[in-house]
Design a protein around this motif. Sequence first.
Motif, mmCIF file in Angstrom:
data_model
loop_
_atom_site.group_PDB
_atom_site.id
_atom_site.type_symbol
_atom_site.label_atom_id
_atom_site.label_comp_id
_atom_site.label_asym_id
_atom_site.label_seq_id
_atom_site.Cartn_x
_atom_site.Cartn_y
_atom_site.Cartn_z
ATOM 1 N N ASP A 1 0.813 -1.211 0.000
ATOM 2 C CA ASP A 1 0.000 0.000 0.000
ATOM 3 C C ASP A 1 0.852 1.270 0.000
ATOM 4 O OD1 ASP A 1 -2.621 1.324 0.236
ATOM 5 O OD2 ASP A 1 -1.880 1.937 2.202
ATOM 6 N N LYS A 2 1.898 1.293 0.820
ATOM 7 C CA LYS A 2 2.686 2.518 0.973
ATOM 8 C C LYS A 2 3.729 2.704 -0.123
ATOM 9 C CE LYS A 2 4.306 4.052 4.774
ATOM 10 N NZ LYS A 2 5.034 4.143 6.059
ATOM 11 N N GLN A 3 4.355 1.616 -0.528
ATOM 12 C CA GLN A 3 5.519 1.742 -1.408
ATOM 13 C C GLN A 3 5.219 1.413 -2.866
ATOM 14 O OE1 GLN A 3 8.114 3.178 -0.367
ATOM 15 N NE2 GLN A 3 7.878 3.037 1.854
ATOM 16 N N VAL A 4 4.535 0.290 -3.123
ATOM 17 C CA VAL A 4 4.277 -0.089 -4.515
ATOM 18 C C VAL A 4 3.346 0.915 -5.173
ATOM 19 C CG1 VAL A 4 3.357 -1.885 -6.035
ATOM 20 C CG2 VAL A 4 4.709 -2.518 -4.035
ATOM 21 N N SER A 5 2.378 1.427 -4.411
ATOM 22 C CA SER A 5 1.447 2.401 -4.986
ATOM 23 C C SER A 5 2.168 3.665 -5.450
ATOM 24 C CB SER A 5 0.365 2.762 -3.966
ATOM 25 O OG SER A 5 0.929 3.316 -2.794
ATOM 26 N N LYS A 6 3.277 3.997 -4.802
ATOM 27 C CA LYS A 6 4.055 5.178 -5.215
ATOM 28 C C LYS A 6 4.617 5.004 -6.629
ATOM 29 C CE LYS A 6 5.713 6.382 -0.561
ATOM 30 N NZ LYS A 6 6.922 6.468 0.290
ATOM 31 N N LEU A 7 4.933 3.757 -6.961
ATOM 32 C CA LEU A 7 5.559 3.486 -8.256
ATOM 33 C C LEU A 7 4.603 3.690 -9.419
ATOM 34 C CD1 LEU A 7 7.600 0.266 -7.394
ATOM 35 C CD2 LEU A 7 8.429 2.618 -7.489
ATOM 36 N N PHE B 1 8.961 5.848 -10.828
ATOM 37 C CA PHE B 1 10.260 5.242 -11.123
ATOM 38 C C PHE B 1 11.296 6.315 -11.456
ATOM 39 C CE2 PHE B 1 7.980 1.293 -11.466
ATOM 40 C CZ PHE B 1 8.928 0.300 -11.259
ATOM 41 N N PHE B 2 10.911 7.245 -12.334
ATOM 42 C CA PHE B 2 11.883 8.154 -12.932
ATOM 43 C C PHE B 2 12.561 9.049 -11.898
ATOM 44 C CE2 PHE B 2 13.012 11.944 -15.580
ATOM 45 C CZ PHE B 2 13.930 11.293 -16.403
ATOM 46 N N ARG B 3 11.848 9.454 -10.833
ATOM 47 C CA ARG B 3 12.424 10.347 -9.823
ATOM 48 C C ARG B 3 12.832 9.614 -8.554
ATOM 49 N NH1 ARG B 3 13.931 14.732 -12.673
ATOM 50 N NH2 ARG B 3 12.187 15.591 -13.892
ATOM 51 N N ASN B 4 12.823 8.305 -8.590
ATOM 52 C CA ASN B 4 13.199 7.513 -7.421
ATOM 53 C C ASN B 4 14.522 6.810 -7.733
ATOM 54 O OD1 ASN B 4 13.520 5.594 -5.391
ATOM 55 N ND2 ASN B 4 11.354 5.099 -5.291
ATOM 56 N N GLU B 5 15.600 7.286 -7.123
ATOM 57 C CA GLU B 5 16.923 6.760 -7.459
ATOM 58 C C GLU B 5 17.095 5.291 -7.063
ATOM 59 O OE1 GLU B 5 19.205 8.223 -9.315
ATOM 60 O OE2 GLU B 5 17.786 9.878 -9.558
ATOM 61 N N LEU B 6 16.252 4.790 -6.150
ATOM 62 C CA LEU B 6 16.350 3.382 -5.773
ATOM 63 C C LEU B 6 15.926 2.458 -6.912
ATOM 64 C CD1 LEU B 6 14.948 3.225 -2.111
ATOM 65 C CD2 LEU B 6 17.297 2.798 -2.852
ATOM 66 N N VAL B 7 14.984 2.923 -7.739
ATOM 67 C CA VAL B 7 14.392 2.030 -8.739
ATOM 68 C C VAL B 7 14.423 2.595 -10.157
ATOM 69 C CG1 VAL B 7 12.884 0.942 -7.044
ATOM 70 C CG2 VAL B 7 12.070 2.944 -8.294
ATOM 71 N N LYS C 1 12.155 -5.651 -10.454
ATOM 72 C CA LYS C 1 13.167 -5.337 -9.438
ATOM 73 C C LYS C 1 12.738 -4.138 -8.600
ATOM 74 C CE LYS C 1 17.181 -6.860 -12.163
ATOM 75 N NZ LYS C 1 18.410 -6.370 -12.864
ATOM 76 N N GLY C 2 12.184 -3.138 -9.268
ATOM 77 C CA GLY C 2 11.753 -1.933 -8.568
ATOM 78 C C GLY C 2 10.652 -2.206 -7.565
ATOM 79 N N VAL C 3 9.698 -3.034 -7.947
ATOM 80 C CA VAL C 3 8.582 -3.377 -7.053
ATOM 81 C C VAL C 3 9.097 -4.063 -5.795
ATOM 82 C CG1 VAL C 3 6.608 -4.915 -6.809
ATOM 83 C CG2 VAL C 3 6.810 -3.479 -8.836
ATOM 84 N N TYR C 4 9.937 -5.068 -5.957
ATOM 85 C CA TYR C 4 10.437 -5.802 -4.795
ATOM 86 C C TYR C 4 11.380 -4.942 -3.949
ATOM 87 C CZ TYR C 4 8.442 -9.845 -7.170
ATOM 88 O OH TYR C 4 7.575 -10.717 -7.787
ATOM 89 N N THR C 5 12.110 -4.057 -4.588
ATOM 90 C CA THR C 5 12.985 -3.149 -3.834
ATOM 91 C C THR C 5 12.181 -2.284 -2.875
ATOM 92 O OG1 THR C 5 14.686 -3.040 -5.557
ATOM 93 C CG2 THR C 5 14.581 -1.190 -4.032
ATOM 94 N N MET C 6 11.057 -1.749 -3.347
ATOM 95 C CA MET C 6 10.268 -0.855 -2.507
ATOM 96 C C MET C 6 9.539 -1.611 -1.391
ATOM 97 S SD MET C 6 11.248 1.909 -3.645
ATOM 98 C CE MET C 6 10.314 2.886 -2.457
ATOM 99 N N ILE C 7 9.128 -2.841 -1.645
ATOM 100 C CA ILE C 7 8.530 -3.643 -0.573
ATOM 101 C C ILE C 7 9.577 -3.945 0.502
ATOM 102 C CG2 ILE C 7 7.527 -5.894 -0.001
ATOM 103 C CD1 ILE C 7 6.137 -5.843 -2.703
ATOM 104 N N ALA C 8 10.799 -4.226 0.068
ATOM 105 C CA ALA C 8 11.885 -4.492 1.019
ATOM 106 C C ALA C 8 12.177 -3.266 1.878
ATOM 107 C CB ALA C 8 13.144 -4.927 0.270
#
Length: 235
Positions: free
Chosen positions: A52-58, A64-70, A202-209
């Motif tokens: 809810d908190k992290q994947v929804s942001k993507l 993705f484009f402004r999130n350096e993690l993903v 990869k981005g989805v799982y990174t944000m859940i982690a």
Amino acid sequence: MIRKFLAFVLVFNLTACAELQDVVNSLPQGGGVLSNADIASGLRQALDLGIDKQVSKLTQKDGFFRNELVKILLPEELQKVDKGLRDIGLGNLADEGLKVLNRAAEDAVSEATPIFIDAVKGITFNDAKNILLGNDDAATQYLTSKTQTALYNKFKPVINNSFSKVGADQIWENLINKYNAIPFTNNVNPDLTDYVTGEALKGVYTMIAVEEKEIRNKVSSRTTDLLKKVFALQD
């Protein structure tokens, strides 16, 4: 002396793990303060919170484009395209090509939530116990094992369609044609759909982690009584 110290560390770690295992194994089967069902529910809550908190942001613009993690960067075979275009003054076109790859991923991630929800519902007490005793990303690894194939199959056609919707196919055709027209370069024709699909996963799982680590390590991130009780077991 060094051998004695290493032996002490090994015994200490094994003892700590055994004690935590004993705590979990001794939990009441039902009717107690914290039942097996409570523990499984707590892990489900933690994963639901990450989704809810992290994947929804993507799924949002620039998720993705402004999130350096993903942020999705260019595959190796296209890095020379990027450099070649910038060398001849086409940096803006190269920037736009990178942006539309991320836009396609943002578009596809909205398909992930139903698949995640089904996987989270299936968590058993044994799953929860292994997750609770695991590393900071044990819940994320569980979710990855249960959803990766289904998500890939769901993401790929969406990303393929997204390329058309956001204009990525035309932009990259233009980019690659311009690059291939530069003298003394080797022509390129990468499979961008497969590449972006993999990077989106990869981005989805990174944000859940990210969220899982927060819940495990910060009491303030445990926003329900059940989360506080369950993750107190690993503290």
